[in-house]
Design a protein around this motif. Sequence first.
Motif, mmCIF file in Angstrom:
data_model
loop_
_atom_site.group_PDB
_atom_site.id
_atom_site.type_symbol
_atom_site.label_atom_id
_atom_site.label_comp_id
_atom_site.label_asym_id
_atom_site.label_seq_id
_atom_site.Cartn_x
_atom_site.Cartn_y
_atom_site.Cartn_z
ATOM 1 N N GLY A 36 0.795 -1.229 0.000
ATOM 2 C CA GLY A 36 0.000 0.000 0.000
ATOM 3 C C GLY A 36 0.823 1.273 0.000
ATOM 4 N N LYS A 37 2.111 1.140 -0.054
ATOM 5 C CA LYS A 37 2.972 2.339 -0.015
ATOM 6 C C LYS A 37 3.527 2.650 -1.407
ATOM 7 C CE LYS A 37 2.774 2.830 4.469
ATOM 8 N NZ LYS A 37 2.020 3.955 5.064
ATOM 9 N N THR A 38 3.872 3.912 -1.574
ATOM 10 C CA THR A 38 4.478 4.338 -2.838
ATOM 11 C C THR A 38 5.969 4.565 -2.614
ATOM 12 O OG1 THR A 38 2.458 5.353 -3.626
ATOM 13 C CG2 THR A 38 4.515 6.156 -4.600
ATOM 14 N N THR A 39 6.762 3.797 -3.323
ATOM 15 C CA THR A 39 8.216 3.883 -3.155
ATOM 16 C C THR A 39 8.840 4.310 -4.478
ATOM 17 O OG1 THR A 39 8.130 2.111 -1.532
ATOM 18 C CG2 THR A 39 10.288 2.561 -2.553
ATOM 19 N N PHE A 40 9.704 5.299 -4.384
ATOM 20 C CA PHE A 40 10.434 5.752 -5.569
ATOM 21 C C PHE A 40 11.840 5.161 -5.540
ATOM 22 C CE2 PHE A 40 8.176 10.084 -6.507
ATOM 23 C CZ PHE A 40 6.988 9.396 -6.749
ATOM 24 N N ALA B 289 -2.988 0.102 -16.984
ATOM 25 C CA ALA B 289 -2.296 -0.573 -15.887
ATOM 26 C C ALA B 289 -3.235 -0.809 -14.699
ATOM 27 C CB ALA B 289 -1.091 0.250 -15.448
ATOM 28 N N LEU B 290 -4.179 0.123 -14.514
ATOM 29 C CA LEU B 290 -5.000 0.050 -13.298
ATOM 30 C C LEU B 290 -6.315 -0.703 -13.474
ATOM 31 C CD1 LEU B 290 -4.545 3.660 -11.856
ATOM 32 C CD2 LEU B 290 -3.283 1.584 -11.309
ATOM 33 N N GLU C 54 -2.371 -5.605 -7.680
ATOM 34 C CA GLU C 54 -1.948 -5.405 -6.291
ATOM 35 C C GLU C 54 -0.672 -4.590 -6.237
ATOM 36 O OE1 GLU C 54 -2.111 -9.473 -4.355
ATOM 37 O OE2 GLU C 54 -2.781 -9.878 -6.404
ATOM 38 N N LEU C 55 0.050 -4.595 -7.369
ATOM 39 C CA LEU C 55 1.347 -3.916 -7.410
ATOM 40 C C LEU C 55 1.429 -3.123 -8.708
ATOM 41 C CD1 LEU C 55 4.338 -3.632 -6.442
ATOM 42 C CD2 LEU C 55 4.822 -5.744 -7.690
ATOM 43 N N LEU C 56 1.875 -1.883 -8.588
ATOM 44 C CA LEU C 56 2.038 -1.065 -9.792
ATOM 45 C C LEU C 56 3.523 -0.743 -9.964
ATOM 46 C CD1 LEU C 56 0.490 0.465 -12.045
ATOM 47 C CD2 LEU C 56 0.579 2.470 -10.572
ATOM 48 N N ARG D 97 -7.154 2.158 -4.022
ATOM 49 C CA ARG D 97 -7.232 0.722 -4.261
ATOM 50 C C ARG D 97 -6.258 -0.078 -3.391
ATOM 51 N NH1 ARG D 97 -8.655 0.296 -10.447
ATOM 52 N NH2 ARG D 97 -9.927 2.139 -10.630
ATOM 53 N N GLY D 98 -5.507 0.617 -2.561
ATOM 54 C CA GLY D 98 -4.584 -0.082 -1.671
ATOM 55 C C GLY D 98 -3.429 -0.732 -2.395
ATOM 56 N N MET D 99 -3.014 -0.154 -3.504
ATOM 57 C CA MET D 99 -1.936 -0.741 -4.295
ATOM 58 C C MET D 99 -0.578 -0.343 -3.759
ATOM 59 S SD MET D 99 -2.699 -0.419 -8.309
ATOM 60 C CE MET D 99 -3.090 1.283 -8.152
ATOM 61 N N THR D 100 0.376 -1.238 -3.989
ATOM 62 C CA THR D 100 1.766 -0.914 -3.724
ATOM 63 C C THR D 100 2.346 -0.350 -5.016
ATOM 64 O OG1 THR D 100 1.845 -2.810 -2.248
ATOM 65 C CG2 THR D 100 3.972 -1.876 -2.965
ATOM 66 N N VAL D 101 3.071 0.751 -4.899
ATOM 67 C CA VAL D 101 3.652 1.367 -6.097
ATOM 68 C C VAL D 101 5.172 1.391 -5.974
ATOM 69 C CG1 VAL D 101 3.773 3.448 -7.524
ATOM 70 C CG2 VAL D 101 1.611 2.828 -6.404
#
Lengths: 387, 252
Positions: free
Chosen positions: B40-44, B164-165, B170-172, B200-204
């Motif tokens: 559920g977190k967005t990581t760069f 993509a969505l 579950e993962l983007l 949507r609770g996705m991990t990015v």
Amino acid sequence: MLRARTPLGWLQLTHSKSRFIVASAGVGFAVLLVFMQLGFMNMLFDSTTVIHQQFKTDLVIMSADAEGIVPDSGSFSRRRLIQAAGVPGVADWAEVYIGTLNWTKPSDGTLGAVVVFGVPTDVRVFANSALDAQMPLLRTSGTMLIDEGSRGDYRAFFARIAAGEQPQVKLAGETVTAIGTFNFGSSFGTEAYGVVSRETFLQLDRSRHPGVINMGLVTVTPGVDLASMADAVSKAIGATEVKVWTMPDFMEVTRDFLRVNSPIATIFTFGVLVGLFVGAVIVVQILTSDVQDHLGEYATFKAMGFKNRYLLGIVYEQSAILTVFGFLPALLLSILLYRLVGAAVAMDMNMTWSRVGWVFALTVGMCLAAGTIAVRRIYSADPAEVF
Amino acid sequence: MTTASPPRPAIRIAHLNHWYGEGDLRRLVLRDLSLSVERGKTTFLMGPSGCGKTTLLTLVGALRSVMDGSVQVLGRELSGADETALVETRRRAGFIFQHHNLHRSLTVLQNVRMGLEVKGEAGKRDAIDRCLEVLSAVGLADHVHKYQDQISGGQKQRAAVARALVGKPELLLADEPTAALDSKTGREVIELVQRLAAERGMTVLMVTHDNRILDIADRIVEIEDGRILSEAPPKADAIPHPERLPTVWTRV
């Protein structure tokens, strides 16, 4: 229910209408080549039996080494036919003299050759009732009937006959009166046919002994089995110099002889193979170029989770589309060309359902083979490379 | 009283090594790299070109085979995984590429529908509604029947986001999705991704060079020479400013 699969092959092919038309035309060209080769080959084979179908007979007696109804098909003694006439079940019989005679063409006055049949005029010899109706006219010595299908421009000549004139022609050095016409349809090897009475024939071909004939026609009583009659007549004759056939069997012998003993089938089969090869090269080129153009998009699809199988399906779908869109116009054009060629050479060039089926199957095979070559590039689409 | 166990991370990477070439030409691009990304977190992922961040993204996206070490994505170990397992993992993820990679023979709607087709959901009664809903969310409701050459760069990237969505991954995974866009459009696209991901609770996991969008990340991982240099939440001064210039990562 919505369609579960996007018709990507169709959408890719038709995205550029001009490219799609060119691609279909390429396949169509190959199919047309194949149709024309098969058309020519079968016209040649069919032409050899056109003459067989003109005779009204159940059995035919020919020289043992005859392969067709042609002047050089061999001759035999008329006595063999008379022997056949004594077999129970034989209703009627007729002898036929065949010869190639020189004539001065009524079309342009040049010298040519005409295949002349000398037949009795008191027995039904020909299947064509219009021709049969004219047979009594041939009892006048020195008269002949001429085939309207003769190659050359005979329109003016036939128009005179149709108008009731009786023009004269020079045949085997003799002056003969043309009293009517008939239509056999010509063949590759024969430019004109003529029919005369037995007596006129023997006057024209003075070297011919009346007891030496080229063909015997035997009509049996209705209801008798033709194959057993052919055996019975053959046994009654008991000579190895002649053979007795049912007409359909003899037609098959004629076709087979040409198929096996002449290079014609090989030449046209090679032509068909060339057509298929050209078609396959065109389809491979089209599909390979399309795969190459969309390689990045295919790699993207792989990255999204599509399997190679799905992408291969796109190429095979395109193969199937090109098959249909190349085949149908080529079929229609072939039918048109068959008519034009048939009219030009005064021969029947017919499209048959079996040929349509065969060529379609060959086209499918050609496109599938081409598709199988083209799909190999799909494996080179690397999903990791799209990043 | 029991203590709740921490949620399993969406991505867990341990002692990952990856190289290109063989023998004398062998070049190590990821070196003993370990990383964990929360669900559920967005990581760069940031770092200079050639540092290995895109290779890392392709390994997490199951687009390459793991050579050495462990890569667990959405609970599945990818090290030693066969092609079927890799394809299944890809289908649980959504991908956004640097260049939109839309199919030129398909309309925007048809492109987005491919995101459902890959999951076998394109034949469902609500498939078109789902496509239209996500296209509406990315602001392309009026462009669904257009081809890619009839829309702008930003609209193409929005269409790629929608593709993509739409399958609710579950993962983007995104690779420099703003690189081909101007700053305003780029930011709009990333904010859109972030908003939809949050809903949507996705991990990015996103590779980017773009310093103007750093504030959107929950966490920034810096990679250099195949190793993790640092990982931390975005700094307060990462809030974009029109005057802000690209820093070290864009100096290639």
